[in-house]
Design an enzyme around this catalytic site. Structure first.
Site, PDB file in Angstrom:
ATOM      1  N   THR A  23       0.767  -1.297   0.106  1.00  0.00           N
ATOM      2  CA  THR A  23       0.062  -0.217   0.036  1.00  0.00           C
ATOM      3  C   THR A  23       0.653   1.332  -0.148  1.00  0.00           C
ATOM      4  O   THR A  23       0.335   2.230  -0.127  1.00  0.00           O
ATOM      5  CB  THR A  23      -0.950   0.071   1.322  1.00  0.00           C
ATOM      6  OG1 THR A  23       0.008  -0.187   2.326  1.00  0.00           O
ATOM      7  CG2 THR A  23      -1.892  -0.999   1.124  1.00  0.00           C
ATOM      8  N   ASP A  24       2.142   0.921   0.148  1.00  0.00           N
ATOM      9  CA  ASP A  24       2.905   2.311   0.288  1.00  0.00           C
ATOM     10  C   ASP A  24       3.793   2.944  -0.828  1.00  0.00           C
ATOM     11  O   ASP A  24       4.256   3.787  -0.583  1.00  0.00           O
ATOM     12  CB  ASP A  24       4.122   2.171   1.377  1.00  0.00           C
ATOM     13  CG  ASP A  24       5.347   0.982   0.851  1.00  0.00           C
ATOM     14  OD1 ASP A  24       4.991   0.500  -0.114  1.00  0.00           O
ATOM     15  OD2 ASP A  24       6.376   1.290   1.343  1.00  0.00           O
ATOM     16  N   SER A  55      31.968  -5.233   5.711  1.00  0.00           N
ATOM     17  CA  SER A  55      30.952  -6.023   6.589  1.00  0.00           C
ATOM     18  C   SER A  55      31.476  -7.020   7.103  1.00  0.00           C
ATOM     19  O   SER A  55      32.275  -7.758   6.783  1.00  0.00           O
ATOM     20  CB  SER A  55      29.873  -6.361   5.475  1.00  0.00           C
ATOM     21  OG  SER A  55      29.054  -7.369   5.934  1.00  0.00           O
ATOM     22  N   GLY A 108      17.534 -10.679   3.584  1.00  0.00           N
ATOM     23  CA  GLY A 108      16.314 -11.555   2.519  1.00  0.00           C
ATOM     24  C   GLY A 108      15.190 -11.960   2.945  1.00  0.00           C
ATOM     25  O   GLY A 108      14.630 -12.808   2.466  1.00  0.00           O
ATOM     26  N   GLY A 110      12.677 -10.043   4.229  1.00  0.00           N
ATOM     27  CA  GLY A 110      11.303  -9.280   4.555  1.00  0.00           C
ATOM     28  C   GLY A 110      11.260  -8.686   5.911  1.00  0.00           C
ATOM     29  O   GLY A 110      10.252  -8.311   6.189  1.00  0.00           O
ATOM     30  N   LEU A 111      12.490  -8.676   6.315  1.00  0.00           N
ATOM     31  CA  LEU A 111      12.417  -7.868   7.727  1.00  0.00           C
ATOM     32  C   LEU A 111      13.088  -6.475   7.576  1.00  0.00           C
ATOM     33  O   LEU A 111      13.762  -6.000   8.709  1.00  0.00           O
ATOM     34  CB  LEU A 111      12.862  -8.528   8.820  1.00  0.00           C
ATOM     35  CG  LEU A 111      12.149  -9.918   9.272  1.00  0.00           C
ATOM     36  CD1 LEU A 111      12.943 -10.925  10.062  1.00  0.00           C
ATOM     37  CD2 LEU A 111      10.758  -9.703   9.361  1.00  0.00           C
ATOM     38  N   GLU A 146      17.906   3.842  -2.289  1.00  0.00           N
ATOM     39  CA  GLU A 146      17.316   2.367  -2.879  1.00  0.00           C
ATOM     40  C   GLU A 146      16.781   2.626  -4.326  1.00  0.00           C
ATOM     41  O   GLU A 146      17.072   1.658  -5.141  1.00  0.00           O
ATOM     42  CB  GLU A 146      16.616   1.902  -1.919  1.00  0.00           C
ATOM     43  CG  GLU A 146      16.208   0.343  -1.938  1.00  0.00           C
ATOM     44  CD  GLU A 146      15.837  -0.480  -0.741  1.00  0.00           C
ATOM     45  OE1 GLU A 146      16.045  -0.101   0.273  1.00  0.00           O
ATOM     46  OE2 GLU A 146      15.323  -1.783  -0.983  1.00  0.00           O
ATOM     47  N   ASP A 158       9.662   1.059   4.843  1.00  0.00           N
ATOM     48  CA  ASP A 158      10.642   0.483   5.708  1.00  0.00           C
ATOM     49  C   ASP A 158      11.543   1.563   6.209  1.00  0.00           C
ATOM     50  O   ASP A 158      12.052   1.799   7.567  1.00  0.00           O
ATOM     51  CB  ASP A 158      11.456  -0.396   4.878  1.00  0.00           C
ATOM     52  CG  ASP A 158      10.580  -1.520   4.141  1.00  0.00           C
ATOM     53  OD1 ASP A 158       9.595  -1.651   4.528  1.00  0.00           O
ATOM     54  OD2 ASP A 158      10.880  -2.199   3.238  1.00  0.00           O
ATOM     55  N   TYR A 211       8.299  -7.920  -7.582  1.00  0.00           N
ATOM     56  CA  TYR A 211       7.900  -6.692  -6.834  1.00  0.00           C
ATOM     57  C   TYR A 211       7.426  -5.597  -7.965  1.00  0.00           C
ATOM     58  O   TYR A 211       6.589  -4.858  -7.988  1.00  0.00           O
ATOM     59  CB  TYR A 211       8.811  -6.312  -5.786  1.00  0.00           C
ATOM     60  CG  TYR A 211       8.510  -5.105  -5.013  1.00  0.00           C
ATOM     61  CD1 TYR A 211       7.992  -5.384  -3.652  1.00  0.00           C
ATOM     62  CD2 TYR A 211       8.627  -3.684  -5.654  1.00  0.00           C
ATOM     63  CE1 TYR A 211       7.786  -4.041  -2.999  1.00  0.00           C
ATOM     64  CE2 TYR A 211       8.414  -2.751  -4.845  1.00  0.00           C
ATOM     65  CZ  TYR A 211       7.816  -2.881  -3.316  1.00  0.00           C
ATOM     66  OH  TYR A 211       7.659  -1.766  -2.417  1.00  0.00           O
TER      67      TYR A 211
HETATM   68  C1  GLA Z   1       9.031  -4.034   0.618  1.00  0.00           C
HETATM   69  C2  GLA Z   1       9.161  -2.671   0.197  1.00  0.00           C
HETATM   70  C3  GLA Z   1       8.182  -1.578   0.995  1.00  0.00           C
HETATM   71  C4  GLA Z   1       6.797  -2.234   0.848  1.00  0.00           C
HETATM   72  C5  GLA Z   1       6.690  -3.666   1.176  1.00  0.00           C
HETATM   73  C6  GLA Z   1       5.433  -4.335   0.922  1.00  0.00           C
HETATM   74  O1  GLA Z   1       9.318  -4.191   2.057  1.00  0.00           O
HETATM   75  O2  GLA Z   1      10.518  -2.265   0.581  1.00  0.00           O
HETATM   76  O3  GLA Z   1       8.304  -0.328   0.794  1.00  0.00           O
HETATM   77  O4  GLA Z   1       6.392  -2.130  -0.486  1.00  0.00           O
HETATM   78  O5  GLA Z   1       7.738  -4.322   0.639  1.00  0.00           O
HETATM   79  O6  GLA Z   1       4.490  -3.754   1.766  1.00  0.00           O
END
Ligand code: GLA
Length: 384
Positions: A23-24, A55, A108, A110-111, A146, A158, A211
């Site tokens: 939604t963002d 790193s 990787g 999703g966090l 990014e 994020d 995505y």
């Molecule tokens: C990733 C993107 C965010 C958002 C999410 C899905 O984390 O970085 O901007 O779009 O996916 O909500």
């Protein structure tokens, strides 16, 4: 060995999104919180006139000569180099430095390991330059790094939550105007609940094509809606009725993507109200509905994630479960009664192992501070 002249440190967390995914980037709502995993960026004076990126997780160091403009190289260092380039574009002068990243945000998954690196690097570099920027500017700068340098078409969620979050609260963000509200996590029944993240260990990458494809399909649908209803600013304003009224003019994919986003925006606002009331049952139901919408309409789930969600819903004490973040792998987020958390994690991991032969990981998380709040604490300390 040459003496270190100056060393500046900043720390930024990862995040989990409770509800409101995809939604963002069309002006909608999200409800994430920062989690205890974090990245530390340490910036020290470089003594040979080069800019260096190191790193703790990867052995390859990146060295940029002071008279060159670096280009994307497709590796971990791009995130920090991108932030440096954005700071430079803003006129922030940086003497040669060595930036070292370390931390424990799962990569990787999703966090938001990427946003965590970007925001930690931004604060450490700003401190090194003796400069500061408002939180919102830091978040936007990291998003531009990014989008423009790394080439991931992500939204603002994020970077914003990683920068701005506060301990004990989720953050309801309106991604159109970046107004936000802190939503306490401990009202009513929620005080008896824990947020459990289940990592499927299936790698997610938002720089990958899926995505971007979903985003284009969604934006194509949004364009149809904005043409038909001129009062709409973006999908964040649209109702389900308006989306339905445009279906004939959209591709089947755009219909589904818009249906997810419009319904998800409504769920986020309902979840916020339910959290304020401390109604764990309602929050859980909204999370589970959100998952179905991501699976069926946004089509960003995978078999492993659907299995984790279905299994979770059959385990005692689970109010709700859903895919969190960009999707195509990664993690689920679960709302679980605190007395059942241990058995929940064991049951989930066991069933996942028997079904897929993969060791899922579970993390029980409290909402933590974002990077800005941590910076304030570092102010005046020996951090730089
Ligand atoms: C990733 C993107 C965010 C958002 C999410 C899905 O984390 O970085 O901007 O779009 O996916 O909500």
């Amino acid at each position: 060995m040459a003496a270190v002249l100056k060393a500046c440190v900043a720390v930024a967390p990862g995040r989990v999104n409770l509800i409101g995914d995809h939604t963002d980037y069309t002006g909608g709502y999200v409800l994430p919180m920062a989690i205890p995993f974090a990245t530390e960026a340490r910036v020290e004076t470089s003594h040979d006139g080069t800019y260096r990126f190191c790193s703790a997780k990867f052995s390859n160091e990146r060295v940029v000569a002071s008279d060159t403009v670096p280009a994307k190289c497709g590796e971990w260092s791009d995130y920090a180099v991108g932030v440096w380039m954005q700071l430079r574009a803003k006129g922030v002068e940086l003497q040669p430095f060595c930036l070292t990243l370390s931390g424990d945000v799962p990569l990787g998954a999703g966090l938001s390991s990427s946003a965590s690196v970007e925001v930690a690097a931004a604060y450490a570099l700003l401190r090194y330059a003796g400069r500061s920027l408002p939180e919102r500017e830091v978040a936007l700068l990291c998003q531009r790094a990014e989008n423009e340098f790394v080439g991931s078409p992500c939204g603002i969620m994020d970077q914003f939550v990683v920068t701005t979050a506060k301990a004990g609260a989720a953050l309801l963000l309106n991604t159109r105007d970046l107004q936000y509200e802190l939503v306490p996590m401990l009202n009513g029944q929620l005080a008896q609940c824990r947020i459990v993240i289940a990592n499927s260990m299936v790698r997610h990458a938002i720089a990958g094509g899926d995505y971007g494809l979903r985003r284009r399909e969604l934006e194509a649908g949004q364009a149809v809606l904005l043409k038909k209803f001129s009062a709409l600013r973006d999908l964040g304003d649209a109702t389900l009725q308006q989306a339905i009224a445009c279906e004939a003019e959209m591709s089947a994919e755009s219909v589904m993507r818009c249906r997810h986003v419009v319904s998800e925006n409504a769920r986020v606002l309902q979840a916020k109200d339910a959290m304020l009331r401390g109604d764990a049952v309602a929050v859980g139901q909204l999370m589970t509905q959100s998952h179905a919408s991501q699976r069926d309409d946004f089509e960003c789930s995978v078999a492993e994630i659907d299995f984790l969600v279905e299994t979770a819903m059959g385990l005692q004490g689970c109010y709700g479960a859903r895919l969190t973040g960009g999707g195509f792998g990664g993690c689920t987020v679960n709302l679980v009664h605190r007395d059942d958390v241990d058995a929940f994690c064991d049951g989930l991991k066991q069933q996942f192992l028997s079904r897929f032969g993969l060791e899922a990981e579970c993390y029980v998380c409290e909402a933590t501070d974002g990077a800005a709040a941590r910076q304030d604490r570092l102010q005046g300390s020996a951090a730089c």
